[in-house]
Each structure stands twice: as C-alpha cells, then as structure tokens.
Design an enzyme around this catalytic site. Structure first.
Site, PDB file in Angstrom:
ATOM      1  N   HIS A 267       0.869  -1.185   0.000  1.00 50.93           N
ATOM      2  CA  HIS A 267       0.000   0.000   0.000  1.00 50.93           C
ATOM      3  C   HIS A 267       0.908   1.238   0.000  1.00 50.93           C
ATOM      4  O   HIS A 267       1.761   1.380  -0.873  1.00 50.93           O
ATOM      5  CB  HIS A 267      -0.930  -0.120   1.224  1.00 50.93           C
ATOM      6  CG  HIS A 267      -2.059   0.854   1.289  1.00 50.93           C
ATOM      7  ND1 HIS A 267      -2.391   1.713   0.283  1.00 50.93           N
ATOM      8  CD2 HIS A 267      -2.960   1.111   2.292  1.00 50.93           C
ATOM      9  CE1 HIS A 267      -3.430   2.448   0.639  1.00 50.93           C
ATOM     10  NE2 HIS A 267      -3.801   2.112   1.867  1.00 50.93           N
ATOM     11  N   HIS A 306      -2.499  -2.133  -9.683  1.00 51.87           N
ATOM     12  CA  HIS A 306      -3.477  -1.546  -8.778  1.00 51.87           C
ATOM     13  C   HIS A 306      -4.737  -2.395  -8.794  1.00 51.87           C
ATOM     14  O   HIS A 306      -5.097  -2.923  -9.846  1.00 51.87           O
ATOM     15  CB  HIS A 306      -3.812  -0.107  -9.216  1.00 51.87           C
ATOM     16  CG  HIS A 306      -4.415   0.696  -8.131  1.00 51.87           C
ATOM     17  ND1 HIS A 306      -5.752   0.656  -7.849  1.00 51.87           N
ATOM     18  CD2 HIS A 306      -3.849   1.531  -7.228  1.00 51.87           C
ATOM     19  CE1 HIS A 306      -5.989   1.447  -6.816  1.00 51.87           C
ATOM     20  NE2 HIS A 306      -4.851   1.991  -6.418  1.00 51.87           N
ATOM     21  N   ASP A 362       2.685   5.574  -6.531  1.00 52.74           N
ATOM     22  CA  ASP A 362       3.941   5.438  -5.796  1.00 52.74           C
ATOM     23  C   ASP A 362       5.170   5.339  -6.691  1.00 52.74           C
ATOM     24  O   ASP A 362       6.294   5.355  -6.208  1.00 52.74           O
ATOM     25  CB  ASP A 362       3.882   4.194  -4.889  1.00 52.74           C
ATOM     26  CG  ASP A 362       2.851   4.363  -3.789  1.00 52.74           C
ATOM     27  OD1 ASP A 362       2.793   5.461  -3.216  1.00 52.74           O
ATOM     28  OD2 ASP A 362       2.108   3.412  -3.502  1.00 52.74           O
TER      29      ASP A 362
HETATM   30  N1  CMC Z   1       4.657  -6.739 -10.338  1.00 55.83           N
HETATM   31  C1  CMC Z   1       4.517  -7.928 -10.972  1.00 55.83           C
HETATM   32  N2  CMC Z   1       3.340  -8.582 -11.108  1.00 55.83           N
HETATM   33  C2  CMC Z   1       2.260  -7.991 -10.577  1.00 55.83           C
HETATM   34  C3  CMC Z   1       2.329  -6.766  -9.918  1.00 55.83           C
HETATM   35  C4  CMC Z   1       3.590  -6.130  -9.803  1.00 55.83           C
HETATM   36  N3  CMC Z   1       3.702  -4.965  -9.190  1.00 55.83           N
HETATM   37  N4  CMC Z   1       1.093  -6.423  -9.475  1.00 55.83           N
HETATM   38  C5  CMC Z   1       0.276  -7.402  -9.853  1.00 55.83           C
HETATM   39  N5  CMC Z   1       0.976  -8.368 -10.543  1.00 55.83           N
HETATM   40  C6  CMC Z   1       0.436  -9.560 -11.178  1.00 55.83           C
HETATM   41  C7  CMC Z   1       0.067 -10.603 -10.131  1.00 55.83           C
HETATM   42  O1  CMC Z   1       1.146 -11.481  -9.896  1.00 55.83           O
HETATM   43  C8  CMC Z   1      -1.099 -11.287 -10.791  1.00 55.83           C
HETATM   44  O2  CMC Z   1      -0.617 -12.148 -11.799  1.00 55.83           O
HETATM   45  P1  CMC Z   1      -1.326 -13.601 -12.042  1.00 55.83           P
HETATM   46  O3  CMC Z   1      -2.766 -13.311 -12.281  1.00 55.83           O
HETATM   47  O4  CMC Z   1      -0.608 -14.197 -13.208  1.00 55.83           O
HETATM   48  O5  CMC Z   1      -1.088 -14.356 -10.756  1.00 55.83           O
HETATM   49  C9  CMC Z   1      -1.819 -10.150 -11.516  1.00 55.83           C
HETATM   50  O6  CMC Z   1      -0.799  -9.190 -11.780  1.00 55.83           O
HETATM   51  C10 CMC Z   1      -2.941  -9.522 -10.697  1.00 55.83           C
HETATM   52  O7  CMC Z   1      -2.386  -9.063  -9.472  1.00 55.83           O
HETATM   53  P2  CMC Z   1      -3.064  -9.217  -8.038  1.00 55.83           P
HETATM   54  O8  CMC Z   1      -1.968  -9.357  -7.020  1.00 55.83           O
HETATM   55  O9  CMC Z   1      -4.131 -10.257  -8.081  1.00 55.83           O
HETATM   56  O10 CMC Z   1      -3.770  -7.800  -7.891  1.00 55.83           O
HETATM   57  P3  CMC Z   1      -4.294  -7.145  -6.557  1.00 55.83           P
HETATM   58  O11 CMC Z   1      -5.401  -6.271  -6.971  1.00 55.83           O
HETATM   59  O12 CMC Z   1      -4.581  -8.163  -5.517  1.00 55.83           O
HETATM   60  O13 CMC Z   1      -3.023  -6.308  -6.053  1.00 55.83           O
HETATM   61  C11 CMC Z   1      -1.455  -4.555  -5.750  1.00 55.83           C
HETATM   62  C12 CMC Z   1      -2.851  -4.950  -6.284  1.00 55.83           C
HETATM   63  C13 CMC Z   1      -1.325  -3.042  -5.814  1.00 55.83           C
HETATM   64  C14 CMC Z   1      -1.313  -4.994  -4.294  1.00 55.83           C
HETATM   65  C15 CMC Z   1      -0.383  -5.237  -6.642  1.00 55.83           C
HETATM   66  O14 CMC Z   1      -0.495  -4.778  -7.969  1.00 55.83           O
HETATM   67  C16 CMC Z   1       1.032  -5.013  -6.118  1.00 55.83           C
HETATM   68  O15 CMC Z   1       1.481  -5.756  -5.249  1.00 55.83           O
HETATM   69  N6  CMC Z   1       1.759  -3.961  -6.637  1.00 55.83           N
HETATM   70  C17 CMC Z   1       3.078  -3.621  -6.120  1.00 55.83           C
HETATM   71  C18 CMC Z   1       2.961  -2.798  -4.850  1.00 55.83           C
HETATM   72  C19 CMC Z   1       2.481  -1.402  -5.133  1.00 55.83           C
HETATM   73  O16 CMC Z   1       2.974  -0.703  -6.009  1.00 55.83           O
HETATM   74  N7  CMC Z   1       1.517  -0.940  -4.310  1.00 55.83           N
HETATM   75  C20 CMC Z   1       0.975   0.423  -4.405  1.00 55.83           C
HETATM   76  C21 CMC Z   1      -0.446   0.420  -4.831  1.00 55.83           C
HETATM   77  S1  CMC Z   1      -1.061   2.011  -5.345  1.00 55.83           S
HETATM   78  C22 CMC Z   1      -1.030   3.089  -4.035  1.00 55.83           C
HETATM   79  C23 CMC Z   1      -1.407   2.556  -2.735  1.00 55.83           C
HETATM   80  O17 CMC Z   1      -2.422   1.895  -2.548  1.00 55.83           O
HETATM   81  O18 CMC Z   1      -0.684   2.829  -1.787  1.00 55.83           O
END
Ligand code: CMC
Length: 427
Positions: A267, A306, A362
């Site tokens: 987050h 996201h 971010d």
């Molecule tokens: N790098 C590589 N792969 C990713 C990433 C990433 N940053 N984010 C998502 N994926 C992949 C994930 O592995 C999954 O692939 P598959 O379906 O093949 O297993 C697919 O994309 C969908 O991801 P998810 O984890 O199911 O998506 P989510 O909605 O549960 O997670 C998230 C959203 C923001 C937690 C995630 O994208 C993430 O961990 N990003 C990196 C951390 C980040 O930048 N966070 C800041 C978010 S924005 C501002 C805030 O909220 O603070």
C-alpha cells in the site's frame, strides 16, 4: 426490464428474486437461501473484498478502466493544478468547494492548531535515534487521543469537527518532529505565517534561519502531492479507518490504525520500496534483467499495478510531470533514467500488458522525495499527511450513514469439530 436477479438453488430447485440497486445485490438477501429451515443461510465469500461494496459513498469516484479519478465530481487534474490542499480538504470533508469566507476561516482554524502538546516531545524522545519515522508517526497520532479525551464523543458533529481540524493541523507537525528526531535535529515549531505546505517544509528543513522561506516551487509541489494522495475511496487504509471507526472509538485511535495499514509495502509503503528497487537495479542496462526476475515471479515491480486501475493511474501522470518541475530546483534524480526505462519496457511487455499493470501513484513520488533529500523510510509518512484528510472525510461519512454498522465480517469455519481437552501430562 425488472431490476432483479433470479437465483435458482439447484439443491432445492427453489428460485429467489433479489432486488438490484446501483448494479448491486444486498448480501443479506442471500441469507434466505437455505436447504433446511434450521440452516444459517447462504453467505458470499470474498477474501480481499475484491467484489464487495462495503459502503455507499459520495466522496471519490474512480473509473479504473478509463483511469479517471474525481473528488466530489471534480477531476483530479483540475484540483491538482488549480486548488490548494486545504481547499481540497474542505471539498472532501464537506462535499463542496468553500467560499472565500469559509476557506479563510478554515485556514485560520487549521493554522492555530498546528502546535502539539510539549509532552509530545518527551514522548518522541523515547524512540531510538534510528527508529522508523512511520512507527513514530503512528504512535504519536495514537498518543494524541490521550491529550483529547473529549474526542470520544464521535456522534457529536461539533466534537467531530474539532478533532478533524486538530488532526489536519497536527499531522505535519508530528511528521516533522519524527523526521527531526531521526536526523538528531532539534524540533522546529510551526510557523503560522506560512501556508500548510510551506510550514511543513520549514519544520523539516529550517536550521536556525529565523526568516526561512520555502522555495515556492517545492511548496507548490507539496500542495499538489498532498492533494493527489488525499483520498482514493475504499483502499486498505481507508477501509481500516472506517472499520476501526465503526466501533465508535475516537478518531486519533482510528487514524493511527489507518496509518498502520498504509505503512505496508503493498500500500503506501510501496513508495519506499520503489526506491529500494531502483537502487538495487543500479543502472539502466540492468533493467531487462530485473524485468526477467519479475516475470519469473522472483520480484514484484514495485509502484506498478493496482486493484482498481487497469489503466495509467492519473495521479502517476501528474506526479511524473511534477517531478521534472522539482528537478529543475533540486537537480535531476539519477534514478529517473532507470524508472523511465522500467516503465518503457514494462508498458511494451506482454506480461504487464496482459495483466493491465501500469505505474501507480507510488512509482514516481519517491523520486521527488529523494531529490528533496528526504530519507527513504520517511516517504510513507508524507503519504499519510495527505491521506489524513481522506480518512477523516470517509470516517465522518461512515458515522453519518444510517445504514452503517460495526464492521464485522463472517467466516467459513474449516477447523476442528468439538473435542475434549486432554491434560498436558497425557499429551
Ligand atoms: N509486479 C509484478 N506482477 C504484478 C504486480 C507487480 N507490481 N502487481 C500485480 N501483478 C500480477 C500478479 O502477480 C497477478 O498475476 P497472475 O494473475 O498471473 O497471478 C496479476 O498481476 C494480478 O495481481 P493481483 O496481485 O491479483 O492484484 P491485486 O489487486 O490483488 O493487487 C497490488 C494490487 C497493488 C497490491 C499489486 O499490484 C502489487 O502488489 N503492486 C506492487 C505494490 C504497489 O505498487 N503498491 C501500491 C499500490 S497504489 C497506491 C497505494 O495503494 O498505496
């Protein structure tokens, strides 16, 4: 066309007609679906709340497919360019942009509440010199609750308003004190002659200059950054604010919990993880190697992806532009080249394209903070200052919403059935 959903339970052959409102069915309507009368009734299962609306809100609108973000109907681009952060604060909390008179009164109220009790300094002294500033921030926000015991009267609008003013006014001071403590520098008291962002910069950077004036570009940059971070509907920390606040605890305690939720690397802690990632990559030519690691699931591309945006995060676009303005004053952050290359490759690569992974808020903010010489671990605190306004607006909306109840999800119990205790010596 009837606004209903017909559900047939194939276990019993019975059909149920559930009303649809705002494209949503009420989860409680499923409870009537049972095989036998003495059953609990059907629930919905949604870990991570991926498809569950927990509230009705009039504050922030996001269209994740189109990359649209609006506060109370106003596009984020217009607010970032033309409004001050304190105008945005009033907009988010009250629902309308203030008149000049309302705004001047609000600015005055916030300005005169920026000081914190002197005991807060001795409280912070208890932290080690290398304590993480976000730990200090979370703890000191929670500690404020002990200074304002009357804050527990959360159902009283006047009381709520007083605490909201205090929190908006005091979070920059607590953040700056946490920073100064971690740098071994004396605390700088708030300056009532400066703007909200200008005062914050003075409390952070002023070393013995009685007439310290923040650079106007950096002051404006912070107003924009606080605005961009101010609200983002039902994210992890805002849901925490609402959930904790739903027990009717005071807002200092609820906001400390929200800030704790923000701290995590998935987050608001992602901004610092982006910088650690860029530093680890080290140079532009190492980017393809790192992308390979991400695709092999050995690393996450921090600052990408996201839950809601499946398009470019509009905040990232504004921050990317802002970064160039800041770099004209501070000098270019050498990590910018690596970030641009990461973005370029990721936006072309099938892995990221298929999953609709784009830079989020971010991805570029940390580059600005680093260019301004903030330590990496301080970035989530900067996020929390702006988000305080959104947490408070959502908290107030939750308390005024007659449909809201204490947050209390259900579970699917998969553990052991009833069994008898066996004394220690017999096990
Ligand atoms: N790098 C590589 N792969 C990713 C990433 C990433 N940053 N984010 C998502 N994926 C992949 C994930 O592995 C999954 O692939 P598959 O379906 O093949 O297993 C697919 O994309 C969908 O991801 P998810 O984890 O199911 O998506 P989510 O909605 O549960 O997670 C998230 C959203 C923001 C937690 C995630 O994208 C993430 O961990 N990003 C990196 C951390 C980040 O930048 N966070 C800041 C978010 S924005 C501002 C805030 O909220 O603070």
């Amino acid at each position: 066309m009837a606004d209903t959903l017909t559900v047939t339970d194939n276990r019993t052959g019975k059909s149920y007609e559930l009303p649809i409102s705002h494209g949503t069915v009420n989860a409680m309507d499923f409870r009537q679906i049972k095989v036998t009368d003495d059953e609990f009734g059907m629930m919905v299962y949604d870990p991570g709340y991926k498809n569950t609306a927990s509230c009705k809100s009039r504050i922030t609108f996001i269209d994740g497919e189109k990359g649209i973000l609006r506060y109370r109907g106003y596009p984020i681009e217009q607010l970032a360019e033309r409004a001050t952060f304190l105008e945005v604060a009033q907009l988010l909390i009250n629902g309308e942009l203030p008149t000049r008179e309302q705004h001047e009164k609000f600015v005055e109220e916030v300005t005169v509440h920026t000081f914190v009790h002197e005991n807060m300094k001795s409280f912070l002294e208890g932290f080690r010199y290398d304590a993480n500033p976000m730990s200090m921030f979370i703890s000191s926000v929670a500690a404020l609750s002990s200074f304002y015991p009357e804050a527990k009267d959360v159902l009283d609008e006047e009381c709520r308003r007083a605490q909201m003013i205090r929190l908006i006014a005091k979070v920059p001071t607590l953040a700056a004190f946490a920073y100064r403590h971690s740098q071994g520098l004396p605390y700088v008291y708030p300056r009532n002659d400066l703007s909200y962002s200008g005062n914050f910069l003075a409390m952070i950077f002023n070393i013995n200059q009685p007439n310290y004036q923040p650079h106007p570009t950096l002051e404006r940059a912070f107003d924009v950054l606080f605005t961009l971070h101010a609200d983002h509907e039902q994210n992890c920390s805002t849901s925490t604010m609402r959930a904790v606040g739903s027990s009717q605890v005071d807002p200092y305690s609820a906001l400390a919990a929200a800030a704790a939720a923000l701290y995590g690397p998935l987050h608001g802690g992602a901004n610092r993880m982006v910088l650690y990632m860029l530093e680890e990559i080290g140079s532009k030519d190492k980017v393809p190697e790192f992308i390979k690691k991400v695709k092999n699931r050995e690393a996450l591309l921090m600052g990408f992806g996201h839950r809601v945006y499946k398009n470019y995060d509009p905040r990232a676009r504004i921050i990317k532009k802002l970064a160039h303005e800041v770099f004209e004053i501070t000098g270019v952050n050498p990590l910018l080249d690596i970030a641009l290359e990461l973005e370029r490759i990721a936006l072309e690569d099938e892995f990221f394209v298929k999953r609709k992974l784009y830079p989020n808020v971010d991805f570029y903010s940390g580059l600005i903070y680093q260019a301004m010489k903030f330590p990496i671990d301080f970035y989530p605190v900067l996020f929390a200052i702006g988000r305080t306004v959104g947490w408070l607006a959502q908290w107030r909306e939750m308390l005024l919403d007659k449909e809201q109840k204490i947050a209390r999800p259900r579970q699917i119990y998969l553990g052991e059935g009833a069994r008898d205790y066996v004394p220690l010596e017999e096990r």
